[in-house]
Motif scaffolding. Sequence first.
Motif, PDB file in Angstrom:
ATOM      1  N   ARG A   1       0.826  -1.212   0.000  1.00 23.31           N
ATOM      2  CA  ARG A   1       0.000   0.000   0.000  1.00 23.31           C
ATOM      3  C   ARG A   1       0.858   1.260   0.000  1.00 23.31           C
ATOM      4  O   ARG A   1       0.573   2.223  -0.721  1.00 23.31           O
ATOM      5  N   GLN A   2       1.911   1.255   0.815  1.00 20.49           N
ATOM      6  CA  GLN A   2       2.781   2.423   0.875  1.00 20.49           C
ATOM      7  C   GLN A   2       3.446   2.692  -0.474  1.00 20.49           C
ATOM      8  O   GLN A   2       3.535   3.838  -0.926  1.00 20.49           O
ATOM      9  N   LEU A   3       3.899   1.634  -1.121  1.00 21.89           N
ATOM     10  CA  LEU A   3       4.615   1.779  -2.385  1.00 21.89           C
ATOM     11  C   LEU A   3       3.686   2.226  -3.514  1.00 21.89           C
ATOM     12  O   LEU A   3       4.021   3.140  -4.285  1.00 21.89           O
ATOM     13  N   ILE A   4       2.532   1.588  -3.632  1.00 25.01           N
ATOM     14  CA  ILE A   4       1.587   1.978  -4.692  1.00 25.01           C
ATOM     15  C   ILE A   4       1.145   3.428  -4.495  1.00 25.01           C
ATOM     16  O   ILE A   4       1.059   4.210  -5.455  1.00 25.01           O
ATOM     17  N   ARG A   5       0.880   3.814  -3.244  1.00 25.90           N
ATOM     18  CA  ARG A   5       0.460   5.189  -2.962  1.00 25.90           C
ATOM     19  C   ARG A   5       1.567   6.168  -3.345  1.00 25.90           C
ATOM     20  O   ARG A   5       1.289   7.224  -3.938  1.00 25.90           O
ATOM     21  N   PHE A   6       2.813   5.800  -3.036  1.00 22.14           N
ATOM     22  CA  PHE A   6       3.943   6.671  -3.396  1.00 22.14           C
ATOM     23  C   PHE A   6       4.033   6.845  -4.909  1.00 22.14           C
ATOM     24  O   PHE A   6       4.198   7.974  -5.408  1.00 22.14           O
TER      25      PHE A   6
END
Length: 421
Positions: free
Chosen positions: A206-211
Motif C-alpha cells: 500500500r505504501q509503495l503503490i500510494r507513493f
Amino acid sequence: MQHSELIHDWNTVHGAFDWSTRHGVQLNDETLRDGLQSPSVTDPCIDDKIKLLHLMDELGIASADIGLPGAGPRAVRDVEALAREIVTNRLGIQPNCAARTVRADIQPIVDVSQKVGIAIEAATFIGSSPIRQYAEDWTLERMLHATEDAVSFAVREGLPVMYVTEDTTRASPETVKALYTTAIECGARRICVCDTVGHATPHGVRQLIRFVLDEVVKPSGEDVKVDWHGHRDRGLAVTNCLAAIEEGAHRIHGTALGIGERCGNAEMDLLLVNLKLLGLHDWDVSRLNEYVTLASKACEVPLAYNWPVFGEDAFRTGTGVHAAAIIKAETKGDAWLADRIYSGVPAGWFGLHQVIEISPMSGISNVRYWLKAHGYGTDEALCAHVFEAAKTCDHTFSDDEVHAICRSYAGGVQPSAAAAD
C-alpha cells in the motif's frame, strides 16, 4: 428466507474497503513467460500455449505476456504464433512481451508486431534496488540512460511500453521516482511495480503503490496506468495483490497455479476466484477449472490435493458433521444453500460440485447418501455393514473400495443399472 440473511459477512462491516470503487481492475497473465522461468516446469508445446491463450481470453483476462523473444529462435516462433492466433481469431486479449532495457531485446518484439499486424506492449525491465545496483556495479546515471534509450526506441518503433522496475519493493524512493519519471517522459504509458523476490507485506504494498501514484503518476500529468507484479516467496502474493488493488493499481499480474521463479508468482486462478467473490470480475469463470487442469498438464506441474477450489479435496468431505449439513441443505431443495453450507467458495461457479465420501470420520448419513447416489437404494442393513467397515479403516474409501464392500455383503450387492458407475 433470503440468502443475504443466511450469512453475516464480517468482511463488510465498519471500516471495510469498498470494493465497488475498484471496478475495472484488469488482469495480466504471465503463465507463458514468467511462469515458464521456473526450473521445475516444462515449456508447453505451441498447441497447448494456444489453448491456454484462448482460455485466458474466455475467462476475461485482459492481457497476456506471450514470451521473451529476445531469448532465442524458439521464443520468437512461439511469440509470433500466439500473436497471430490473437489476430486471426480476433481475441480480445492484448499481448505483451518482456524485454530487458536494451534495443536487442526490443527489436524482436518490433519485428513480430509489424509482421503479424498487432500492437505488442513492450514490458521493458530493469533492476532498481540498491542490492541489485551494488551487485551489478550499476550507477543510477547508467540505469537512467538505459531506460531513456530503450523506452524511446520502443516508442519510436510504434510499440506501447510498460516500464518495469524489478525489485521495486526494496528500492529507494529516489530511485523509483527517477526511473519511472524518466520512462514516462520518454513515452511509457504503463509502469509496473514489482515484488520480484516476494519481500513485501500488504502494508508495504500500500505504501509503495500510494507513493508511485502520488509522487510519480500525478505529477507527470499523463494518463499512466500502474501494474502490480508480485511473487509468493512469503506466501503473501494474492493478499498483496488485493492490497495493490485497494490502493489503486490498475492491472494485476499472475500465473496459472502460481508457477514461476523460485516459489512462483501470484496465482492467477486464485486471483480470479477472489475477484469474482468480491464482485470485481463479471466474466463467466466456469472454465477456470479447465484452465488450471491444462496448465497443470502442459507444464507438468502436479496440482496439490488441497489446492484452493481446484484441488481434489476442495469440495470433498468424508466428515459426518459436514456431510450431514450438506445433505440437509440438499433435502431442502436449495442448491445455493448446499453449495455454501460448508464452503466459502461456491463450487457451481467453477463447474464443480460438492462430493460426499465415506471415511472413519463419517456419520451414517454419509453412507446412506453414498449408497443412494450410487444406486444401492436405502437398505439399512447394507448401510450398517458399510458403516462398520468405515469405522475400522484408516483412510477415506475410494468408490471402488465401497463397491467391493457392498459386493462382500450377503453374497454380493450390485447397484441398480440406472445409477451404476
